[in-house]
Design an enzyme around this catalytic site. Structure first.
Site, mmCIF file in Angstrom:
data_model
loop_
_atom_site.group_PDB
_atom_site.id
_atom_site.type_symbol
_atom_site.label_atom_id
_atom_site.label_comp_id
_atom_site.label_asym_id
_atom_site.label_seq_id
_atom_site.Cartn_x
_atom_site.Cartn_y
_atom_site.Cartn_z
ATOM 1 N N ALA A 66 10.890 -2.383 -32.904
ATOM 2 C CA ALA A 66 10.983 -2.349 -31.442
ATOM 3 C C ALA A 66 11.935 -1.212 -31.086
ATOM 4 C CB ALA A 66 11.529 -3.677 -30.926
ATOM 5 N N GLY A 111 9.692 -4.966 -35.622
ATOM 6 C CA GLY A 111 8.401 -5.150 -34.950
ATOM 7 C C GLY A 111 7.243 -4.491 -35.681
ATOM 8 N N GLU A 114 6.334 -6.883 -38.304
ATOM 9 C CA GLU A 114 5.738 -8.035 -37.621
ATOM 10 C C GLU A 114 4.301 -7.729 -37.177
ATOM 11 O OE1 GLU A 114 9.200 -8.221 -35.022
ATOM 12 O OE2 GLU A 114 9.433 -10.340 -35.534
ATOM 13 N N GLU A 134 16.664 -7.069 -38.191
ATOM 14 C CA GLU A 134 17.232 -7.481 -36.895
ATOM 15 C C GLU A 134 18.651 -8.016 -37.012
ATOM 16 O OE1 GLU A 134 14.173 -8.127 -37.897
ATOM 17 O OE2 GLU A 134 12.755 -7.713 -36.281
HETATM 18 N N1 COA Z 1 13.999 2.434 -31.867
HETATM 19 C C1 COA Z 1 14.233 3.578 -31.204
HETATM 20 N N2 COA Z 1 14.303 4.775 -31.826
HETATM 21 C C2 COA Z 1 14.128 4.798 -33.151
HETATM 22 C C3 COA Z 1 13.882 3.638 -33.907
HETATM 23 C C4 COA Z 1 13.817 2.403 -33.211
HETATM 24 N N3 COA Z 1 13.545 1.254 -33.818
HETATM 25 N N4 COA Z 1 13.762 3.987 -35.198
HETATM 26 C C5 COA Z 1 13.920 5.315 -35.256
HETATM 27 N N5 COA Z 1 14.143 5.815 -34.024
HETATM 28 C C6 COA Z 1 14.372 7.212 -33.629
HETATM 29 C C7 COA Z 1 15.771 7.687 -33.999
HETATM 30 O O1 COA Z 1 16.712 7.285 -33.017
HETATM 31 C C8 COA Z 1 15.563 9.175 -34.029
HETATM 32 O O2 COA Z 1 15.504 9.655 -32.713
HETATM 33 P P1 COA Z 1 16.313 11.018 -32.312
HETATM 34 O O3 COA Z 1 15.711 12.085 -33.172
HETATM 35 O O4 COA Z 1 16.013 11.193 -30.846
HETATM 36 O O5 COA Z 1 17.738 10.752 -32.629
HETATM 37 C C9 COA Z 1 14.142 9.312 -34.601
HETATM 38 O O6 COA Z 1 13.509 8.061 -34.371
HETATM 39 C C10 COA Z 1 14.125 9.584 -36.102
HETATM 40 O O7 COA Z 1 14.862 8.569 -36.745
HETATM 41 P P2 COA Z 1 16.086 8.850 -37.754
HETATM 42 O O8 COA Z 1 16.978 7.665 -37.732
HETATM 43 O O9 COA Z 1 16.697 10.176 -37.463
HETATM 44 O O10 COA Z 1 15.275 8.956 -39.131
HETATM 45 P P3 COA Z 1 15.858 8.646 -40.580
HETATM 46 O O11 COA Z 1 14.798 9.115 -41.521
HETATM 47 O O12 COA Z 1 17.224 9.175 -40.744
HETATM 48 O O13 COA Z 1 15.962 7.040 -40.669
HETATM 49 C C11 COA Z 1 15.183 4.767 -40.362
HETATM 50 C C12 COA Z 1 14.805 6.242 -40.610
HETATM 51 C C13 COA Z 1 13.881 4.004 -40.148
HETATM 52 C C14 COA Z 1 15.930 4.209 -41.589
HETATM 53 C C15 COA Z 1 16.090 4.679 -39.112
HETATM 54 O O14 COA Z 1 15.479 5.405 -38.057
HETATM 55 C C16 COA Z 1 16.329 3.284 -38.639
HETATM 56 O O15 COA Z 1 17.115 2.558 -39.239
HETATM 57 N N6 COA Z 1 15.652 2.868 -37.529
HETATM 58 C C17 COA Z 1 15.844 1.574 -36.934
HETATM 59 C C18 COA Z 1 15.112 0.517 -37.736
HETATM 60 C C19 COA Z 1 15.331 -0.862 -37.138
HETATM 61 O O16 COA Z 1 16.406 -1.389 -37.142
HETATM 62 N N7 COA Z 1 14.236 -1.441 -36.614
HETATM 63 C C20 COA Z 1 14.249 -2.764 -36.079
HETATM 64 C C21 COA Z 1 14.541 -2.758 -34.632
HETATM 65 S S1 COA Z 1 14.592 -4.421 -34.015
#
Ligand code: COA
Length: 260
Positions: A66, A111, A114, A134
């Site tokens: 999400a 999500g 999910e 989460e």
């Molecule tokens: N919501 C909003 N934005 C997200 C996102 C999410 N769930 N997951 C990734 N993004 C965005 C990042 O903020 C970043 O945006 P920016 O370039 O404007 O800063 C872009 O996507 C790229 O992500 P980034 O974190 O730079 O890539 P990464 O390869 O370093 O890391 C992940 C990848 C997936 C490990 C990391 O993005 C992450 O932990 N995301 C959240 C995962 C999460 O907790 N999901 C559950 C949400 S309930």
């Protein structure tokens, strides 16, 4: 169908639906959730679509969860409503009445994991990563993670993932039964298409009833589930497809099913 954050391509009865927000790793913001829901309803209603493959744009992510920006703004009531809205979208895929395969091409977190679990089959590329992180954000899953994950991988594996928030790779996902196949990334869509082709060559009424019997049966006692199965078995006996399937076997030829 025209969506700003989705791509839809239909070929040979199969719709490939791609969540197209690669700069945000295809995170599900409110707009994407609404568009996915509309797309699921449209695909259900489209007679030319017999199956759906769901995937994410870009090489890195299926769906990274999400949208955390949206979550940061929510209060108690809109938080609850966001969960219900997302759950309804997932349910529209799960109950589409047509097979839905998740082709998981990278991160499937929160999500994303999910949504993949609401699909009937999950096939992963070798770089795919799964998790329900989460709790690391101080929140609980809201799009069915606490309910579908234990149904798919069992209570122990589910609680491990849900409580630690750990991310697992595709091979671990295969080991615990979260996905049914792992293939190289460049073969993922071809593999999903092949699996879909195999399903679509089978009796359409039978395929639909099997999906329903498995989903509804999991919520019933064994006795009730067996009754449901017997009803489905009786129902297919009234179809032309059953006559054709059995006749084709006896005549040593491929069946030509008409979904009737
Ligand atoms: N919501 C909003 N934005 C997200 C996102 C999410 N769930 N997951 C990734 N993004 C965005 C990042 O903020 C970043 O945006 P920016 O370039 O404007 O800063 C872009 O996507 C790229 O992500 P980034 O974190 O730079 O890539 P990464 O390869 O370093 O890391 C992940 C990848 C997936 C490990 C990391 O993005 C992450 O932990 N995301 C959240 C995962 C999460 O907790 N999901 C559950 C949400 S309930």
């Amino acid at each position: 169908m025209n969506f700003t954050h989705l791509l839809i391509a239909v070929k040979d009865g199969v719709a490939t639906l791609t969540v197209n927000r690669p700069d945000k790793l295809n995170a599900l913001d409110d707009q994407v959730v609404a568009q996915l829901h509309q797309a699921a309803l449209a695909l259900r209603a489209a007679p030319e679509v017999r199956g759906v493959i769901l995937t994410g744009a870009g090489p890195k992510a299926f769906i990274a969860g999400a949208d955390i920006g949206d979550l940061a703004k929510q209060g108690v009531l809109d938080g609850r409503q966001r969960a219900l809205t997302g759950q309804a979208m997932l349910r529209a895929f799960e109950t589409m009445g047509k097979p839905v395969i998740a082709a998981v091409n990278g991160y499937a977190l929160g999500g994303g994991c999910e949504l993949a679990m609401a699909c009937h089959i999950r096939i992963a590329s070798e770089n795919a990563k799964f998790g329900q992180p989460e709790v690391k954000l101080g929140i609980t899953p809201g799009y069915g993670g606490t309910q579908r994950l234990p149904r798919i991988v069992g209570k122990g594996n589910a609680l491990h993932l849900l409580l630690t928030g750990e991310t697992i790779d595709a091979h671990e996902a295969l080991r615990i039964g979260l996905v049914s196949k792992v293939v190289p990334q460049d073969k993922l869509l071809a593999e999903a298409e092949q699996v879909m082709k195999t399903i679509l060559a089978n009796g359409p009424v039978a395929v639909k009833l099997v999906i329903e019997a498995v989903h509804r049966g999991l919520e019933m006692t064994l006795e009730e589930g067996l009754e449901l199965e017997a009803d489905a078995f009786g129902l297919v006996a009234a179809t032309e497809d059953m006559q054709e399937g059995l006749k084709a076997f006896l005549e040593k030829r491929a069946a030509k099913f008409r979904g009737k």
